[in-house]
Structure formats: C-alpha cells, structure tokens
Motif scaffolding. Structure first.
Motif, mmCIF file in Angstrom:
data_model
loop_
_atom_site.group_PDB
_atom_site.id
_atom_site.type_symbol
_atom_site.label_atom_id
_atom_site.label_comp_id
_atom_site.label_asym_id
_atom_site.label_seq_id
_atom_site.Cartn_x
_atom_site.Cartn_y
_atom_site.Cartn_z
ATOM 1 N N VAL A 1 -3.150 -6.113 9.941
ATOM 2 C CA VAL A 1 -3.030 -5.879 8.677
ATOM 3 C C VAL A 1 -3.428 -6.746 7.659
ATOM 4 O O VAL A 1 -2.669 -7.940 7.833
ATOM 5 N N ALA A 2 -4.235 -6.761 6.845
ATOM 6 C CA ALA A 2 -4.851 -7.963 6.204
ATOM 7 C C ALA A 2 -4.642 -8.014 4.775
ATOM 8 O O ALA A 2 -4.936 -8.953 4.139
ATOM 9 N N GLY A 3 -3.962 -6.946 4.196
ATOM 10 C CA GLY A 3 -3.564 -7.006 2.708
ATOM 11 C C GLY A 3 -2.771 -5.687 2.427
ATOM 12 O O GLY A 3 -2.628 -4.871 3.275
ATOM 13 N N ASP A 4 -2.619 -5.661 0.913
ATOM 14 C CA ASP A 4 -1.791 -4.418 0.613
ATOM 15 C C ASP A 4 -2.518 -4.165 -0.821
ATOM 16 O O ASP A 4 -2.755 -4.809 -1.407
ATOM 17 N N ILE A 5 -2.691 -2.643 -0.891
ATOM 18 C CA ILE A 5 -3.281 -2.140 -2.304
ATOM 19 C C ILE A 5 -2.467 -1.140 -2.951
ATOM 20 O O ILE A 5 -2.538 -0.018 -2.502
ATOM 21 N N PRO A 6 -1.327 -1.603 -3.738
ATOM 22 C CA PRO A 6 -0.508 -0.367 -4.621
ATOM 23 C C PRO A 6 -1.570 0.138 -5.460
ATOM 24 O O PRO A 6 -2.507 -0.433 -5.925
ATOM 25 N N VAL B 1 -8.418 -4.967 -2.014
ATOM 26 C CA VAL B 1 -8.779 -6.186 -1.526
ATOM 27 C C VAL B 1 -9.872 -5.612 -0.221
ATOM 28 O O VAL B 1 -9.566 -4.630 0.427
ATOM 29 N N PRO B 2 -10.811 -6.530 0.227
ATOM 30 C CA PRO B 2 -11.719 -6.122 1.335
ATOM 31 C C PRO B 2 -11.067 -5.937 2.703
ATOM 32 O O PRO B 2 -9.924 -6.552 2.903
ATOM 33 N N GLY C 1 -12.524 -4.689 11.560
ATOM 34 C CA GLY C 1 -11.574 -4.441 12.538
ATOM 35 C C GLY C 1 -10.036 -4.392 12.289
ATOM 36 O O GLY C 1 -9.063 -4.493 13.071
ATOM 37 N N CYS C 2 -10.025 -4.479 10.853
ATOM 38 C CA CYS C 2 -8.615 -4.728 10.350
ATOM 39 C C CYS C 2 -8.183 -3.575 9.517
ATOM 40 O O CYS C 2 -9.131 -2.668 9.238
ATOM 41 N N ALA C 3 -7.038 -3.375 9.103
ATOM 42 C CA ALA C 3 -6.401 -2.297 8.244
ATOM 43 C C ALA C 3 -5.972 -3.359 6.835
ATOM 44 O O ALA C 3 -5.582 -4.363 6.954
ATOM 45 N N VAL C 4 -5.921 -2.236 5.891
ATOM 46 C CA VAL C 4 -5.002 -2.772 4.714
ATOM 47 C C VAL C 4 -4.190 -1.687 4.045
ATOM 48 O O VAL C 4 -4.539 -0.450 4.092
ATOM 49 N N ARG C 5 -3.012 -2.176 3.650
ATOM 50 C CA ARG C 5 -1.955 -0.908 3.388
ATOM 51 C C ARG C 5 -2.495 -0.471 2.150
ATOM 52 O O ARG C 5 -2.843 -1.360 1.174
ATOM 53 N N VAL D 1 -9.588 2.593 -2.761
ATOM 54 C CA VAL D 1 -9.729 2.164 -1.239
ATOM 55 C C VAL D 1 -11.158 1.183 -1.231
ATOM 56 O O VAL D 1 -11.876 1.666 -2.119
ATOM 57 N N PRO D 2 -10.995 0.103 -0.190
ATOM 58 C CA PRO D 2 -12.264 -0.679 -0.268
ATOM 59 C C PRO D 2 -13.438 -0.014 0.286
ATOM 60 O O PRO D 2 -13.362 0.898 0.927
ATOM 61 N N ASP D 3 -14.631 -0.522 -0.195
ATOM 62 C CA ASP D 3 -15.712 0.399 0.397
ATOM 63 C C ASP D 3 -15.936 0.580 1.762
ATOM 64 O O ASP D 3 -16.424 1.589 2.241
ATOM 65 N N SER D 4 -15.377 -0.334 2.446
ATOM 66 C CA SER D 4 -15.585 -0.353 4.086
ATOM 67 C C SER D 4 -14.746 0.574 4.718
ATOM 68 O O SER D 4 -14.746 0.774 5.882
#
Ligand SMILES: Nc1nc2c(c(=O)[nH]1)N[C@H]1C(S)=C(S)[C@@H](COP(=O)(O)OP(=O)(O)OC[C@H]3O[C@@H](n4cnc5c(N)ncnc54)[C@H](O)[C@@H]3O)O[C@H]1N2
Ligand code: MOO
Length: 393
Positions: free
Chosen positions: A70-75, A81-82, A86-90, A97-100
C-alpha cells in the motif's frame, strides 16, 4: 354547464416573465426554463467504497493471495496520490481515485483494519471473478453528463430539485415571476360604519391567503355597492395585475354592483351547474382577464379551487380531479348540478364527507368531493372524484 366546461371556457394564457433568484430562495417557485448540467457529476472519478484502489497488476497479484503493498492514503477531499505499478492506495468513499486504478476493493475483503494508520500491505480474499473494470469506481459523468437537463422548466422546485442544482454548483435560477392578482371584494355590508348592519369581511383574508399560499402576489381592494366606486377601484388595479378576481354582486338582486358595472361591457354572467358557488362571471377589461366569484364565502372558496387555481397554473379543472374511495352515507345528486362537499382523506386513503358544506366545514377538510348531479349520486365504497386542497388551503 358543468364546472369542468366553465373552467375550459375561461382558460387562457397569462403573461409569463422570469426573474433570477438565489437558490436558497427558490423553493416552491416554478422554473422558467430547463436547466442543463453545466458540468458532469461526478466531476472526477470517485471511489464508491472505503477500501483500496488497485491498478491492474496489483489486482492480478491480489487474486493469488500474495500481499499487495500500500503506497499511500487518499481521504475524501484530498488530492489523489499515484499508484506505483503493482500497488494499492487506501481510498475513502467520495475520494478521487488515481487514473491508473483498475478497481476499488472494499476494506471488508482485505485483512486491513478499517481505521488507523495505513497498513504497509494488504492481502485480499473473496474477489469476484472477474473483477469488472472500474469496480466500485464512479466514472466522470456516470450520474449526470454535462448538458443533461436535470430539472424541467415549468416544474415547481422542491427540496430534491434544490439539492440537484446545488450539486451542480448552481447558485441562482431563473423562475417565473409570480402572477399578480387583484382582489376586489364588494358589499356595503362590509364597509366600516355605524348604525347599519355590518358583517366582517371574510372573503378578502380567505382569498388573499389562498392566493398567497400558492405563491401569487395579491393586490387587495374593497368596494361598496356603488358601481362608480367599483369601476374606479377596478381601473386603478388593472395596470398593476395579470388577473382580477371580484367577489359578490353578481346574482339576481337590485344592487348587484359587479354585474351593474360590467355586464354587456366587459363581462358575462352565468350559472354553473354546481352547488354551492353556482353564480359565476368572467370577462376582460383593458386586456386584463376578470373572474367574478359569488359573495357567499363557501362559494368564493370553491371558486378559487375550481376556477382560479387552474387558470393561474395553466391547467383546467378536468385535469385536477384525483380518484378516491368513498366512505360515508349515500349522497343523492342535486337536480341543479354537481354538489361540492368538504371531505377528509383518512389515513387508509378513504374519502370521508363532512355533514354540511359551510365554510367552517371546508376549514376542517383537506379535499373537495364531487357528487354528480341527479340522477347520479355516490354510495359507500364508490370510486369518487376529489380535489385535494392542500394543507390548510
Ligand atoms: N333571486 C336570487 N337570489 C340569489 C340567487 C338566485 O339565483 N336568485 N342565487 C343565490 C346564490 S346561489 C348565491 S351564491 C348568491 C350570490 O350572490 P352574489 O355573488 O351577488 O353575492 P352578494 O349578494 O354580494 O353576497 C352574498 C352573501 O355573501 C355575503 N358576503 C359577500 N361578500 C362577503 C365577504 N367579503 N365576506 C363575508 N361575507 C360576504 C353577503 O353578505 C351575502 O350574505 O346569490 C344568491 N341569491
Ligand atoms: O351557489 Mo350559492 O354559492 O349556493 O350559495
């Protein structure tokens, strides 16, 4: 003539113009025109779930049961955050949500705590197979595309309409300017004075309230039974209003002021097949339409609902009846026309009549019940026509 025919006879377009009002003051107003969405809803790709946004390689990894970093957090309300490949963000519900991102996996399908700090990695169980592209992501314009008409001109703006416009960032709307209605209530018996028999003027506050509660602007006036005074009062009002309603002075007596002043010139008088409120008149003076109601308070009250409100709202009476199920004693139709009876709509939807049709009986009712003329009538369990009058109106 049936009341529905009379309503059709007097129907006409009244002048329409618009004014712009702040959204906070627009409830209950009629929209002047269609409102298209100036921007899409949502305006950015949004998470529909509290969980983790994964890109496509991360989803593949998650399916194997391997941990996904998990590479980051987006409240919600924070910049995205991008997602490193192969990763996730919360993400939280409502966050961009990021474009990818290929999908949002709800937190319940992961081993993560629902709250607290962002975990270093998650493992996922119970993924649907396949994961539909964009799972739990609300796309730009998914709810409403830019240009979609979201509220229609001619509609009365309610709370949901206000919310819809606010969602689109709209702060002011064009609404129909309220129609202006002159109200001339006639009768020597209503004039202030000593010694002669006087009665309180009930038609004026009643009709002014009825018109005001429907959003019309009322210019009230009274006149004695002197036709010269009546014409002066009327002519003073005409340039200011879209319609004039008069009450009283239209039946068969010796001092029928409205009739004496206008019959043959501007207005015609007739008897509609209904009780009460049978005597009616209508006409036009200096281009302004006129409605003449009977002076009896119950007749004036019914005339508002049966004739004025349809005219002012661009409808006709025949379109306004609703169906109900009658519960009460058999009511015989009257030979002189339709009977209009105060009625209450019970909690189970049944229509219950009042015993009499005085104004005070309409005060406790919430609908006008239509009893067809003789040889018709209604009996317990019959389907009936009712005109809901609105809360307290
Ligand atoms: N010979 C006939 N007399 C009457 C007939 C008929 O066919 N032949 N029809 C009766 C019916 S039905 C009605 S309804 C009334 C209509 O009369 P008008 O519209 O001319 O009204 P007025 O005579 O001026 O008043 C009738 C009644 O209502 C009282 N009134 C009037 N204005 C007010 C007010 N603003 N507030 C309170 N009360 C008001 C007025 O004092 C009279 O008692 O004609 C029947 N007569
Ligand atoms: O039509 Mo009148 O209003 O019966 O009393």
């Amino acid at each position: 003539m049936e009341p529905e025919d009379y309503s059709r006879l007097i129907a006409r377009d009244l002048p329409a113009s618009a004014e712009t009002v702040p959204l906070a003051e627009a409830v209950g107003r009629i929209l002047a025109r269609d409102v298209p969405a100036p921007a899409p809803i949502p305006g950015f790709a949004t998470s529909a779930m509290d969980g983790f946004a994964l890109d496509a390689p991360a989803l593949d990894r998650a399916r194997t049961g391997e941990p996904v970093p998990v590479a980051g957090d987006i409240p919600a309300g924070h910049a995205p955050v991008p997602i490193p490949s192969g990763c996730a963000v919360r993400v939280m519900t409502g966050a961009e949500v990021p474009d990818s991102a290929a999908a949002v996996v709800p937190v319940e399908l992961t081993d993560a705590e629902r709250t607290g700090v962002v975990p270093a990695s998650i493992t996922v169980t119970g993924l649907p197979d396949p994961v539909v592209p964009g799972w739990n992501i609300r796309d730009v314009g998914e709810d409403t595309a830019a240009g979609d008409v979201v509220v229609l001109g001619g509609q009365r703006l309610g709370a949901a309409g206000i919310g819809t416009l606010a969602m689109l960032g709209i702060e002011a709307v064009d609404v129909a300017r309220p129609l202006r209605v002159g109200l001339v209530v006639t009768g020597d018996e209503l004039q202030p004075g000593e010694g002669a028999p006087r009665i309180p003027n009930s038609n004026l506050p009643m009709l002014a309230s009825a018109l005001g509660s429907h959003g019309f602007t009322v210019l009230p006036a009274t006149s004695s039974d002197d036709p010269v005074e009546f014409l002066a009062v009327l002519d003073d009002l005409l340039p200011e209003v879209d319609l004039v309603i008069t009450t009283g002075g239209i039946s068969a007596g010796a001092y029928e002021v409205v009739r004496a002043a206008l019959e043959g010139e501007c207005s015609e008088f007739l008897r509609v097949g209904q009780r009460p409120g049978g005597p009616q008149g209508h006409g036009e003076r200096a281009g302004t339409p006129l409605l003449h109601f009977p002076g009896t308070p119950a007749g004036a009250y019914l005339s508002f609902h049966l004739f004025a409100l349809p005219l002012l709202t661009g409808t006709v009476l025949a379109q306004r009846w609703r169906r109900g199920l009658y519960e009460g004693p058999a009511l015989q139709g009257h030979r002189r026309g339709v009977s209009l009876v105060p009625a209450t709509i019970a909690v189970d939807g049944r229509v219950v009549p009042a015993a009499r049709a005085r104004l005070r009986d309409f005060a406790g009712a919430d609908a006008i019940l239509r009893v067809p003329a003789a040889p018709g009538g209604i009996a317990d369990g019959d389907g009936v026509d009712i005109l809901p009058t609105g809360p307290g109106i």
